[in-house]
Design a protein around this motif. Structure first.
Motif, PDB file in Angstrom:
ATOM      1  N   GLN A   2       1.128   6.023  -6.732  1.00 50.35           N
ATOM      2  CA  GLN A   2       0.426   7.360  -7.450  1.00 50.35           C
ATOM      3  C   GLN A   2       0.170   6.010  -8.394  1.00 50.35           C
ATOM      4  O   GLN A   2      -0.732   6.046  -9.235  1.00 50.35           O
ATOM      5  N   LEU A   3      -0.114   4.232  -7.652  1.00 48.83           N
ATOM      6  CA  LEU A   3      -0.348   3.527  -8.687  1.00 48.83           C
ATOM      7  C   LEU A   3      -2.023   3.416  -7.539  1.00 48.83           C
ATOM      8  O   LEU A   3      -1.957   3.024  -6.370  1.00 48.83           O
ATOM      9  N   GLU A   4      -2.389   2.276  -7.742  1.00 52.46           N
ATOM     10  CA  GLU A   4      -4.110   1.778  -7.504  1.00 52.46           C
ATOM     11  C   GLU A   4      -4.031   0.767  -7.128  1.00 52.46           C
ATOM     12  O   GLU A   4      -3.349  -0.784  -7.878  1.00 52.46           O
ATOM     13  N   PRO A   5      -3.614   0.040  -6.026  1.00 51.15           N
ATOM     14  CA  PRO A   5      -3.277  -1.231  -4.939  1.00 51.15           C
ATOM     15  C   PRO A   5      -3.769  -1.861  -5.201  1.00 51.15           C
ATOM     16  O   PRO A   5      -3.461  -2.883  -5.285  1.00 51.15           O
ATOM     17  N   THR A   6      -5.012  -1.789  -5.854  1.00 49.94           N
ATOM     18  CA  THR A   6      -6.119  -3.130  -5.994  1.00 49.94           C
ATOM     19  C   THR A   6      -5.137  -3.408  -7.439  1.00 49.94           C
ATOM     20  O   THR A   6      -5.248  -5.160  -7.643  1.00 49.94           O
ATOM     21  N   SER A   7      -4.998  -2.820  -8.111  1.00 50.57           N
ATOM     22  CA  SER A   7      -5.326  -3.297  -9.680  1.00 50.57           C
ATOM     23  C   SER A   7      -3.621  -3.391  -9.488  1.00 50.57           C
ATOM     24  O   SER A   7      -3.285  -4.691  -9.969  1.00 50.57           O
ATOM     25  N   GLN A   8      -2.821  -3.662  -8.508  1.00 53.15           N
ATOM     26  CA  GLN A   8      -1.358  -3.715  -8.869  1.00 53.15           C
ATOM     27  C   GLN A   8      -1.597  -5.411  -8.141  1.00 53.15           C
ATOM     28  O   GLN A   8      -0.353  -6.112  -8.246  1.00 53.15           O
ATOM     29  N   VAL A   9      -2.364  -5.520  -7.400  1.00 53.60           N
ATOM     30  CA  VAL A   9      -2.340  -6.563  -6.142  1.00 53.60           C
ATOM     31  C   VAL A   9      -2.685  -8.326  -7.283  1.00 53.60           C
ATOM     32  O   VAL A   9      -2.762  -8.730  -7.704  1.00 53.60           O
ATOM     33  N   ARG A  10      -3.472  -7.814  -8.861  1.00 50.12           N
ATOM     34  CA  ARG A  10      -4.243  -8.360  -9.797  1.00 50.12           C
ATOM     35  C   ARG A  10      -3.515  -8.895 -10.434  1.00 50.12           C
ATOM     36  O   ARG A  10      -2.909  -9.939 -10.352  1.00 50.12           O
ATOM     37  N   ARG A  11      -2.311  -7.638 -10.930  1.00 48.23           N
ATOM     38  CA  ARG A  11      -1.263  -8.887 -12.011  1.00 48.23           C
ATOM     39  C   ARG A  11      -0.249  -9.043 -10.668  1.00 48.23           C
ATOM     40  O   ARG A  11       0.102  -9.920 -11.253  1.00 48.23           O
ATOM     41  N   ILE A  12       0.418  -9.051  -9.451  1.00 46.82           N
ATOM     42  CA  ILE A  12       1.104  -9.584  -9.272  1.00 46.82           C
ATOM     43  C   ILE A  12       0.005 -11.285  -9.167  1.00 46.82           C
ATOM     44  O   ILE A  12       1.183 -12.028  -9.388  1.00 46.82           O
ATOM     45  N   LYS A  13      -0.992 -10.942  -8.791  1.00 47.29           N
ATOM     46  CA  LYS A  13      -1.299 -13.049  -8.920  1.00 47.29           C
ATOM     47  C   LYS A  13      -0.889 -12.954  -9.916  1.00 47.29           C
ATOM     48  O   LYS A  13      -1.435 -14.328 -10.257  1.00 47.29           O
ATOM     49  N   ARG A  14      -1.737 -12.485 -10.626  1.00 44.58           N
ATOM     50  CA  ARG A  14      -1.382 -12.987 -12.074  1.00 44.58           C
ATOM     51  C   ARG A  14      -0.291 -13.656 -12.942  1.00 44.58           C
ATOM     52  O   ARG A  14      -0.232 -13.865 -14.174  1.00 44.58           O
ATOM     53  N   ARG A  73       0.945  -0.521   0.337  1.00 44.26           N
ATOM     54  CA  ARG A  73       0.143  -0.217  -0.220  1.00 44.26           C
ATOM     55  C   ARG A  73       1.010   1.300  -0.393  1.00 44.26           C
ATOM     56  O   ARG A  73       0.232   2.342  -0.764  1.00 44.26           O
ATOM     57  N   HIS A  74       2.006   1.077   0.692  1.00 41.10           N
ATOM     58  CA  HIS A  74       2.494   2.158   0.864  1.00 41.10           C
ATOM     59  C   HIS A  74       3.238   2.730  -0.323  1.00 41.10           C
ATOM     60  O   HIS A  74       3.525   3.652  -0.801  1.00 41.10           O
ATOM     61  N   PHE A  75       3.663   1.603  -1.161  1.00 41.75           N
ATOM     62  CA  PHE A  75       4.469   1.685  -1.854  1.00 41.75           C
ATOM     63  C   PHE A  75       3.541   2.098  -3.086  1.00 41.75           C
ATOM     64  O   PHE A  75       4.394   3.179  -3.839  1.00 41.75           O
ATOM     65  N   CYS A  76       2.537   1.646  -3.050  1.00 44.54           N
ATOM     66  CA  CYS A  76       1.689   2.111  -4.554  1.00 44.54           C
ATOM     67  C   CYS A  76       1.799   3.739  -4.005  1.00 44.54           C
ATOM     68  O   CYS A  76       1.651   5.071  -5.107  1.00 44.54           O
ATOM     69  N   ASP A  77       0.769   3.942  -3.110  1.00 42.63           N
ATOM     70  CA  ASP A  77       0.796   5.593  -2.546  1.00 42.63           C
ATOM     71  C   ASP A  77       2.430   6.231  -3.078  1.00 42.63           C
ATOM     72  O   ASP A  77       1.889   7.652  -3.511  1.00 42.63           O
ATOM     73  N   ASN A  78       3.067   6.001  -2.813  1.00 43.70           N
ATOM     74  CA  ASN A  78       4.340   6.587  -3.667  1.00 43.70           C
ATOM     75  C   ASN A  78       4.219   7.195  -4.576  1.00 43.70           C
ATOM     76  O   ASN A  78       5.154   8.044  -5.407  1.00 43.70           O
TER      77      ASN A  78
END
Length: 68
Positions: A49-61, A42-47
């Motif tokens: 300016q990325l949407e955390p939910t989208s990043q989690v989806r990318r990581i999972k796939r 969450r902190h990384f995405c905030d820094n």
């Protein structure tokens, strides 16, 4: 027996935690019990300016690659 692609969803308790500045903003970094370093997503995405939910989806796939 667990499938290799199943993920353990239990929370990890870090053995060490520090806050560093990343692009002038605080970023929580931790050391996991197996001694691997990690960040709080969450902190990384905030820094960045990325949407955390989208990043989690990318990581999972993304297929896991072996640690170097």
């Amino acid at each position: 027996m667990r499938n290799e692609q199943e993920q353990d969803l239990s929370p990890l308790a870090p053995i060490e935690q520090q806050t560093i500045l990343f692009y002038g903003k605080p970023l929580v970094v931790v050391r996991l019990p197996d001694r691997r370093p990690a960040i709080v997503l969450r902190h990384f995405c905030d820094n960045l300016q990325l949407e955390p939910t989208s990043q989690v989806r990318r990581i999972k796939r993304t297929e896991r690659s072996p640690l170097i």
